[in-house]
Design a protein around this motif. Structure first.
Motif, PDB file in Angstrom:
ATOM      1  N   GLN A  26      24.539  31.300  43.729  1.00 23.73           N
ATOM      2  CA  GLN A  26      24.567  31.144  42.273  1.00 23.73           C
ATOM      3  C   GLN A  26      23.140  31.036  41.757  1.00 23.73           C
ATOM      4  OE1 GLN A  26      27.385  28.311  40.765  1.00 23.73           O
ATOM      5  NE2 GLN A  26      26.208  27.955  38.935  1.00 23.73           N
ATOM      6  N   HIS A  27      22.785  31.879  40.784  1.00 29.73           N
ATOM      7  CA  HIS A  27      21.459  31.784  40.171  1.00 29.73           C
ATOM      8  C   HIS A  27      21.314  30.436  39.475  1.00 29.73           C
ATOM      9  CE1 HIS A  27      21.148  36.164  40.718  1.00 29.73           C
ATOM     10  NE2 HIS A  27      19.850  35.900  40.750  1.00 29.73           N
ATOM     11  N   VAL A  28      20.129  29.856  39.596  1.00 34.68           N
ATOM     12  CA  VAL A  28      19.832  28.570  38.948  1.00 34.68           C
ATOM     13  C   VAL A  28      18.537  28.717  38.150  1.00 34.68           C
ATOM     14  CG1 VAL A  28      21.144  27.017  40.441  1.00 34.68           C
ATOM     15  CG2 VAL A  28      18.881  27.749  41.160  1.00 34.68           C
ATOM     16  N   ARG A  29      18.583  29.588  37.181  1.00 31.89           N
ATOM     17  CA  ARG A  29      17.404  29.889  36.361  1.00 31.89           C
ATOM     18  C   ARG A  29      17.118  28.774  35.363  1.00 31.89           C
ATOM     19  NH1 ARG A  29      20.494  34.738  36.335  1.00 31.89           N
ATOM     20  NH2 ARG A  29      19.432  36.437  37.424  1.00 31.89           N
ATOM     21  N   HIS A  30      15.858  28.691  34.979  1.00 33.98           N
ATOM     22  CA  HIS A  30      15.443  27.820  33.882  1.00 33.98           C
ATOM     23  C   HIS A  30      15.002  28.741  32.754  1.00 33.98           C
ATOM     24  CE1 HIS A  30      13.830  24.532  31.618  1.00 33.98           C
ATOM     25  NE2 HIS A  30      12.586  24.954  31.723  1.00 33.98           N
ATOM     26  N   GLN A  31      15.858  28.915  31.743  1.00 32.81           N
ATOM     27  CA  GLN A  31      15.575  29.806  30.620  1.00 32.81           C
ATOM     28  C   GLN A  31      15.936  29.110  29.308  1.00 32.81           C
ATOM     29  OE1 GLN A  31      18.042  33.130  31.937  1.00 32.81           O
ATOM     30  NE2 GLN A  31      16.206  34.241  32.512  1.00 32.81           N
ATOM     31  N   PRO A  32      15.137  28.118  28.910  1.00 33.59           N
ATOM     32  CA  PRO A  32      15.436  27.424  27.661  1.00 33.59           C
ATOM     33  C   PRO A  32      15.397  28.386  26.477  1.00 33.59           C
ATOM     34  CG  PRO A  32      13.436  26.566  28.704  1.00 33.59           C
ATOM     35  CD  PRO A  32      13.925  27.694  29.535  1.00 33.59           C
ATOM     36  N   PRO A  33      16.167  28.185  25.450  1.00 32.27           N
ATOM     37  CA  PRO A  33      17.088  27.071  25.237  1.00 32.27           C
ATOM     38  C   PRO A  33      18.478  27.316  25.804  1.00 32.27           C
ATOM     39  CG  PRO A  33      17.049  28.394  23.263  1.00 32.27           C
ATOM     40  CD  PRO A  33      16.099  29.055  24.260  1.00 32.27           C
ATOM     41  N   PHE A  34      18.712  28.449  26.437  1.00 31.79           N
ATOM     42  CA  PHE A  34      20.058  28.776  26.906  1.00 31.79           C
ATOM     43  C   PHE A  34      20.440  28.032  28.176  1.00 31.79           C
ATOM     44  CE2 PHE A  34      18.372  32.535  24.705  1.00 31.79           C
ATOM     45  CZ  PHE A  34      19.211  32.509  23.607  1.00 31.79           C
ATOM     46  N   ILE A  35      19.531  27.967  29.131  1.00 29.28           N
ATOM     47  CA  ILE A  35      19.780  27.282  30.401  1.00 29.28           C
ATOM     48  C   ILE A  35      18.616  26.329  30.645  1.00 29.28           C
ATOM     49  CG2 ILE A  35      20.118  27.542  32.879  1.00 29.28           C
ATOM     50  CD1 ILE A  35      21.023  30.449  32.296  1.00 29.28           C
ATOM     51  N   ASN A  36      18.914  25.050  30.753  1.00 26.58           N
ATOM     52  CA  ASN A  36      17.872  24.039  30.910  1.00 26.58           C
ATOM     53  C   ASN A  36      17.931  23.465  32.330  1.00 26.58           C
ATOM     54  OD1 ASN A  36      15.794  22.315  30.357  1.00 26.58           O
ATOM     55  ND2 ASN A  36      17.062  20.824  29.309  1.00 26.58           N
ATOM     56  N   ARG A  37      17.188  24.082  33.234  1.00 25.86           N
ATOM     57  CA  ARG A  37      17.122  23.620  34.621  1.00 25.86           C
ATOM     58  C   ARG A  37      15.664  23.542  35.072  1.00 25.86           C
ATOM     59  NH1 ARG A  37      21.817  27.602  36.439  1.00 25.86           N
ATOM     60  NH2 ARG A  37      23.604  26.287  36.017  1.00 25.86           N
ATOM     61  N   PRO A  38      14.876  22.660  34.479  1.00 20.39           N
ATOM     62  CA  PRO A  38      13.466  22.574  34.874  1.00 20.39           C
ATOM     63  C   PRO A  38      13.283  22.164  36.333  1.00 20.39           C
ATOM     64  CG  PRO A  38      14.051  20.741  33.442  1.00 20.39           C
ATOM     65  CD  PRO A  38      15.222  21.680  33.449  1.00 20.39           C
ATOM     66  N   TRP A  39      14.302  21.587  36.946  1.00 22.12           N
ATOM     67  CA  TRP A  39      14.205  21.162  38.337  1.00 22.12           C
ATOM     68  C   TRP A  39      14.026  22.326  39.307  1.00 22.12           C
ATOM     69  CZ3 TRP A  39      18.185  23.107  41.252  1.00 22.12           C
ATOM     70  CH2 TRP A  39      19.365  23.423  40.592  1.00 22.12           C
ATOM     71  N   VAL A  40      14.302  23.567  38.894  1.00 19.23           N
ATOM     72  CA  VAL A  40      14.139  24.703  39.811  1.00 19.23           C
ATOM     73  C   VAL A  40      12.681  25.126  39.955  1.00 19.23           C
ATOM     74  CG1 VAL A  40      16.453  25.580  39.314  1.00 19.23           C
ATOM     75  CG2 VAL A  40      14.508  26.568  38.143  1.00 19.23           C
ATOM     76  N   LEU A  41      11.816  24.637  39.109  1.00 21.44           N
ATOM     77  CA  LEU A  41      10.442  25.127  39.065  1.00 21.44           C
ATOM     78  C   LEU A  41       9.550  24.595  40.184  1.00 21.44           C
ATOM     79  CD1 LEU A  41       9.912  24.951  35.206  1.00 21.44           C
ATOM     80  CD2 LEU A  41      10.639  26.909  36.604  1.00 21.44           C
ATOM     81  N   GLN A  42       9.893  23.462  40.780  1.00 22.89           N
ATOM     82  CA  GLN A  42       9.058  22.880  41.838  1.00 22.89           C
ATOM     83  C   GLN A  42       9.889  22.576  43.079  1.00 22.89           C
ATOM     84  OE1 GLN A  42       6.713  19.594  40.534  1.00 22.89           O
ATOM     85  NE2 GLN A  42       5.934  20.668  38.745  1.00 22.89           N
TER      86      GLN A  42
END
Length: 67
Positions: A26-42
């Motif tokens: 499952q993709h876990v993208r961070h694409q605000p404002p639609f998908i807020n998953r900043p935890w994937v960045l680090q």
């Protein structure tokens, strides 16, 4: 159906993909404002999410494992 995250990998477009206990991806993208998953960045914050559950639509539809 809720499934635990067991790991991650990058797809061909360098987007993070979670590997789930059910053997689906499952993709876990961070694409605000639609998908807020900043935890994937680090790495540290992704690793902290191991074991957390995501809603697997592939399980809901009875799809075969991704791997």
């Amino acid at each position: 159906m809720l499934q635990a995250i067991t790991g991650y990998h990058l797809d061909d477009e360098n987007h993070w993909v979670a590997r789930l206990k059910c053997l689906h991806f499952q993709h876990v993208r961070h694409q605000p404002p639609f998908i807020n998953r900043p935890w994937v960045l680090q790495r540290e914050t992704r690793e902290a999410m191991l074991g957390q559950q995501l809603d697997c639509k592939k399980c809901d539809h009875g799809e075969l494992a991704d791997y």
